[in-house]
Design a protein around this motif. Sequence first.
Motif, PDB file in Angstrom:
ATOM      1  N   LYS A 114     -11.272   2.442  21.596  1.00  5.50           N
ATOM      2  CA  LYS A 114     -10.400   3.605  21.530  1.00  5.50           C
ATOM      3  C   LYS A 114      -8.945   3.165  21.671  1.00  5.50           C
ATOM      4  N   LEU A 115      -8.059   3.867  20.976  1.00  7.66           N
ATOM      5  CA  LEU A 115      -6.638   3.619  21.150  1.00  7.66           C
ATOM      6  C   LEU A 115      -6.244   3.942  22.585  1.00  7.66           C
ATOM      7  N   THR A 116      -5.577   3.013  23.242  1.00 12.51           N
ATOM      8  CA  THR A 116      -5.083   3.251  24.587  1.00 12.51           C
ATOM      9  C   THR A 116      -3.743   3.978  24.534  1.00 12.51           C
ATOM     10  N   ALA A 117      -3.343   4.546  25.660  1.00 12.44           N
ATOM     11  CA  ALA A 117      -2.048   5.225  25.730  1.00 12.44           C
ATOM     12  C   ALA A 117      -0.913   4.247  25.441  1.00 12.44           C
ATOM     13  N   ALA A 118      -1.038   3.020  25.947  1.00  9.18           N
ATOM     14  CA  ALA A 118      -0.005   2.004  25.713  1.00  9.18           C
ATOM     15  C   ALA A 118       0.089   1.657  24.238  1.00  9.18           C
ATOM     16  N   ARG A 119      -1.082   1.506  23.581  1.00  7.19           N
ATOM     17  CA  ARG A 119      -1.075   1.177  22.158  1.00  7.19           C
ATOM     18  C   ARG A 119      -0.449   2.306  21.348  1.00  7.19           C
ATOM     19  N   LYS A 120      -0.733   3.538  21.715  1.00  3.81           N
ATOM     20  CA  LYS A 120      -0.168   4.683  20.998  1.00  3.81           C
ATOM     21  C   LYS A 120       1.355   4.687  21.072  1.00  3.81           C
ATOM     22  N   LYS A 121       1.901   4.256  22.202  1.00  3.59           N
ATOM     23  CA  LYS A 121       3.358   4.210  22.353  1.00  3.59           C
ATOM     24  C   LYS A 121       3.986   3.141  21.462  1.00  3.59           C
ATOM     25  N   TYR A 122       3.184   2.148  21.073  1.00  2.67           N
ATOM     26  CA  TYR A 122       3.674   1.066  20.225  1.00  2.67           C
ATOM     27  C   TYR A 122       3.518   1.371  18.732  1.00  2.67           C
ATOM     28  N   TYR A 123       2.955   2.523  18.401  1.00  5.68           N
ATOM     29  CA  TYR A 123       2.715   2.908  16.998  1.00  5.68           C
ATOM     30  C   TYR A 123       4.016   2.857  16.191  1.00  5.68           C
ATOM     31  N   ILE A 124       3.953   2.254  15.007  1.00  6.47           N
ATOM     32  CA  ILE A 124       5.105   2.238  14.098  1.00  6.47           C
ATOM     33  C   ILE A 124       4.815   3.067  12.857  1.00  6.47           C
ATOM     34  N   GLU A 125       3.791   2.685  12.101  1.00  5.77           N
ATOM     35  CA  GLU A 125       3.423   3.439  10.905  1.00  5.77           C
ATOM     36  C   GLU A 125       2.033   3.051  10.425  1.00  5.77           C
ATOM     37  N   ALA A 126       1.561   3.774   9.416  1.00  4.81           N
ATOM     38  CA  ALA A 126       0.244   3.494   8.846  1.00  4.81           C
ATOM     39  C   ALA A 126       0.364   3.326   7.341  1.00  4.81           C
ATOM     40  N   ARG A 127      -0.536   2.513   6.783  1.00  3.70           N
ATOM     41  CA  ARG A 127      -0.564   2.262   5.347  1.00  3.70           C
ATOM     42  C   ARG A 127      -1.979   2.465   4.829  1.00  3.70           C
ATOM     43  N   ARG A 128      -2.078   2.913   3.600  1.00  2.95           N
ATOM     44  CA  ARG A 128      -3.381   3.133   2.953  1.00  2.95           C
ATOM     45  C   ARG A 128      -3.504   2.192   1.770  1.00  2.95           C
ATOM     46  N   PHE A 129      -4.574   1.415   1.744  1.00  5.23           N
ATOM     47  CA  PHE A 129      -4.782   0.413   0.699  1.00  5.23           C
ATOM     48  C   PHE A 129      -5.924   0.763  -0.246  1.00  5.23           C
ATOM     49  N   VAL A 130      -6.770   1.699   0.137  1.00  6.88           N
ATOM     50  CA  VAL A 130      -7.915   2.082  -0.715  1.00  6.88           C
ATOM     51  C   VAL A 130      -7.895   3.594  -0.899  1.00  6.88           C
ATOM     52  N   GLY A 136       0.810  -1.214   0.000  1.00  7.40           N
ATOM     53  CA  GLY A 136       0.000   0.000   0.000  1.00  7.40           C
ATOM     54  C   GLY A 136       0.844   1.264   0.000  1.00  7.40           C
ATOM     55  N   LYS A 137       0.282   2.344   0.503  1.00  5.00           N
ATOM     56  CA  LYS A 137       0.934   3.656   0.522  1.00  5.00           C
ATOM     57  C   LYS A 137       1.184   4.090   1.956  1.00  5.00           C
ATOM     58  N   ALA A 138       2.404   4.530   2.246  1.00  3.43           N
ATOM     59  CA  ALA A 138       2.729   5.012   3.588  1.00  3.43           C
ATOM     60  C   ALA A 138       1.964   6.298   3.881  1.00  3.43           C
ATOM     61  N   VAL A 139       1.494   6.414   5.134  1.00  3.73           N
ATOM     62  CA  VAL A 139       0.708   7.577   5.557  1.00  3.73           C
ATOM     63  C   VAL A 139       1.334   8.163   6.819  1.00  3.73           C
ATOM     64  N   LYS A 140       1.521   9.486   6.841  1.00  2.00           N
ATOM     65  CA  LYS A 140       2.032  10.141   8.034  1.00  2.00           C
ATOM     66  C   LYS A 140       1.018  10.024   9.168  1.00  2.00           C
ATOM     67  N   ARG A 141       1.523   9.933  10.379  1.00  2.00           N
ATOM     68  CA  ARG A 141       0.634   9.819  11.535  1.00  2.00           C
ATOM     69  C   ARG A 141      -0.326  11.006  11.622  1.00  2.00           C
ATOM     70  N   SER A 142       0.164  12.173  11.259  1.00  2.00           N
ATOM     71  CA  SER A 142      -0.658  13.391  11.313  1.00  2.00           C
ATOM     72  C   SER A 142      -1.719  13.428  10.219  1.00  2.00           C
ATOM     73  N   GLU A 143      -1.639  12.500   9.249  1.00  2.00           N
ATOM     74  CA  GLU A 143      -2.568  12.496   8.120  1.00  2.00           C
ATOM     75  C   GLU A 143      -3.433  11.233   8.085  1.00  2.00           C
ATOM     76  N   LEU A 144      -3.545  10.560   9.228  1.00  2.00           N
ATOM     77  CA  LEU A 144      -4.375   9.356   9.313  1.00  2.00           C
ATOM     78  C   LEU A 144      -5.810   9.642   8.884  1.00  2.00           C
ATOM     79  N   GLN A 145      -6.364   8.723   8.097  1.00  2.00           N
ATOM     80  CA  GLN A 145      -7.750   8.830   7.666  1.00  2.00           C
ATOM     81  C   GLN A 145      -8.490   7.530   7.972  1.00  2.00           C
ATOM     82  N   ARG A 146      -9.783   7.636   8.027  1.00  2.00           N
ATOM     83  CA  ARG A 146     -10.643   6.477   8.221  1.00  2.00           C
ATOM     84  C   ARG A 146     -10.321   5.414   7.160  1.00  2.00           C
ATOM     85  N   GLY A 147     -10.142   4.192   7.599  1.00  2.00           N
ATOM     86  CA  GLY A 147      -9.829   3.115   6.678  1.00  2.00           C
ATOM     87  C   GLY A 147      -8.353   2.805   6.536  1.00  2.00           C
TER      88      GLY A 147
END
Length: 263
Positions: A247-263, A193-204
Amino acid sequence: LTAGNRIGRPLISAPATKDDIREEPPEIPSGGNDTNDGGTKDESKDDESQEETERLYIVCSGNGVNLRTGAGSGYKAAGTAQKDESYAVLAKLNGWYCIYYRGKQLYISAAYAKEFRLKKSENAAIEAVLEAGYALIGTPYVFGAVRLHDGKGNFYKNFTTNAFDCSSLTQYAFYKGAKKLLGTTTRIQVKEGKAVKRSELQRGDCIYFTNASRYYNTGVERVGHVAIYLGDDYILHTSSDYARIEKLTAARKKYYIEARRFV
């Protein structure tokens, strides 16, 4: 997908042979839901303009709340909801919400539910992916659950909608909703897919995380979990027990690596 989250032995299929593959994936059953024959009003149509831009969800306010096969307390209980569990709403019928639960359409009393809404995507394919995911809510988590396909569209005969882990859920939802082929594991999907910046996360978008057992690994080996982003910090995923919206927990947020967009 940590060792501590495993239920049973890994079930990821070996490379597919001709005998292991089907030409088409199975359908999730529509469920054994009953209809109310009393001519009840579909309250979900009361505000059509809002429905066009927002998706309705509910969060359960009690423990062990019955999920019934019809919109009334006289219908058979076919599941239970626990406090703070969330569901996508299919319809509102005279004080009852119709929701998905393990591939079926069941009903929960409005007395035990609180509404919230999330903004829909303008991309219908994304909403279709999410709807496929909502249908899996409550489905048990099984580490290494058999995938829908081998990453190239060759479908496994022994695939079932009765068990998912995080990456098999995303793979299924994206094929079911948008005919997108995702890889068989988080460490493959995170390169697609396509890499997405954390600040640009979108639904899906799919968010990839590390976890406690992989935290100190390097490169792609740090990746151990995936969830589908719904907006306003809500995610759809499965981890250790069953598929859910939360909801994303604080612990899960600390484990964030990256996001991908497939659609």
